[in-house]
Scaffold this motif. Structure first.
Motif, mmCIF file in Angstrom:
data_model
loop_
_atom_site.group_PDB
_atom_site.id
_atom_site.type_symbol
_atom_site.label_atom_id
_atom_site.label_comp_id
_atom_site.label_asym_id
_atom_site.label_seq_id
_atom_site.Cartn_x
_atom_site.Cartn_y
_atom_site.Cartn_z
ATOM 1 N N GLN A 91 8.137 12.500 -3.520
ATOM 2 C CA GLN A 91 8.191 11.275 -2.731
ATOM 3 C C GLN A 91 8.473 11.677 -1.286
ATOM 4 O O GLN A 91 9.107 12.692 -1.039
ATOM 5 C CB GLN A 91 9.299 10.338 -3.235
ATOM 6 C CG GLN A 91 9.036 9.828 -4.644
ATOM 7 C CD GLN A 91 10.077 8.831 -5.067
ATOM 8 O OE1 GLN A 91 10.026 7.691 -4.660
ATOM 9 N NE2 GLN A 91 11.022 9.277 -5.874
ATOM 10 N N ARG A 128 7.611 6.732 0.143
ATOM 11 C CA ARG A 128 6.195 6.729 -0.235
ATOM 12 C C ARG A 128 5.988 7.679 -1.403
ATOM 13 O O ARG A 128 6.619 8.731 -1.473
ATOM 14 C CB ARG A 128 5.328 7.204 0.925
ATOM 15 C CG ARG A 128 5.391 6.325 2.135
ATOM 16 C CD ARG A 128 4.497 6.877 3.262
ATOM 17 N NE ARG A 128 4.765 6.229 4.510
ATOM 18 C CZ ARG A 128 4.358 5.023 4.860
ATOM 19 N NH1 ARG A 128 3.638 4.324 4.025
ATOM 20 N NH2 ARG A 128 4.667 4.513 6.029
ATOM 21 N N ASN A 153 -0.769 10.342 -1.015
ATOM 22 C CA ASN A 153 0.021 9.307 -1.679
ATOM 23 C C ASN A 153 -0.844 8.852 -2.851
ATOM 24 O O ASN A 153 -1.658 7.945 -2.712
ATOM 25 C CB ASN A 153 0.315 8.149 -0.721
ATOM 26 C CG ASN A 153 1.130 7.042 -1.363
ATOM 27 O OD1 ASN A 153 1.205 6.933 -2.577
ATOM 28 N ND2 ASN A 153 1.726 6.207 -0.530
ATOM 29 N N GLN A 179 1.823 3.685 -3.380
ATOM 30 C CA GLN A 179 3.078 2.947 -3.386
ATOM 31 C C GLN A 179 3.922 3.257 -2.144
ATOM 32 O O GLN A 179 4.027 4.408 -1.729
ATOM 33 C CB GLN A 179 3.902 3.287 -4.615
ATOM 34 C CG GLN A 179 3.366 2.716 -5.902
ATOM 35 C CD GLN A 179 4.263 3.094 -7.066
ATOM 36 O OE1 GLN A 179 4.775 4.208 -7.138
ATOM 37 N NE2 GLN A 179 4.439 2.165 -7.989
ATOM 38 N N VAL A 180 4.530 2.214 -1.610
ATOM 39 C CA VAL A 180 5.509 2.341 -0.529
ATOM 40 C C VAL A 180 6.631 1.367 -0.842
ATOM 41 O O VAL A 180 6.399 0.178 -1.022
ATOM 42 C CB VAL A 180 4.899 2.003 0.851
ATOM 43 C CG1 VAL A 180 5.963 2.120 1.934
ATOM 44 C CG2 VAL A 180 3.708 2.889 1.151
#
Length: 148
Positions: free
Chosen positions: A17, A109, A116, A120-121
């Motif tokens: 992440q 993120r 990514n 997703q964030v």
């Protein structure tokens, strides 16, 4: 410019992440005057040296003379370049900004610098939650790497 040297990741991109703390220009900054930011050019005046033998220099000189609305004196230096000397107390040519009193945005993120993978964030509401999430994620990564 030297290329970025990175450590080869021990795990696939989806295992990581990316943690960011940001203050986006559109929401956390506003335009400012020279006086607000203690601009040295505003306080002391400044010089702009322009080479009018180039197209860019000709456009710059035209702008200064005809469109800038600033007070200046104009001379030529020993190499033939045009020197515009501007009086103190007038707006310089820089675009200044000041930070608004808004808290930073704490983002997480999926993935790392490679991509990514899920898009997703997540957004944390405060630094403490973001820090706790970061520490827990680092712990999970360390455990997976140790197990091999």
């Amino acid at each position: 410019m030297r290329p970025i040297s990175r450590i080869t990741p021990a795990l696939p991109v989806h295992a990581y992440q990316t943690y960011q703390v940001v203050a986006p220009p559109s929401t956390h900054w506003r335009p400012a005057t020279c006086a607000e930011v203690d601009c040295a050019a505003y306080q002391q005046g400044w010089k702009s040296v322009v080479d009018e033998t180039s197209d860019l220099g000709q456009r710059q000189a035209h702008y200064i003379r005809r469109e800038s609305g600033r007070k200046f004196t104009e001379t030529r230096n020993e190499t033939g370049l045009t020197v515009f000397e501007f009086e103190a107390g007038q707006r310089c040519f820089a675009l200044h900004q000041v930070r608004l009193d808004r808290p930073e945005v704490y983002l997480v993120r999926a993935g790392d610098w490679r991509s990514n993978p899920t898009g997703q964030v997540r957004r944390h509401v405060n630094a403490a939650d973001w820090t706790e999430d970061f520490a827990e994620h680092q712990g999970r990564l360390a455990t997976v790497i140790e197990r091999g």
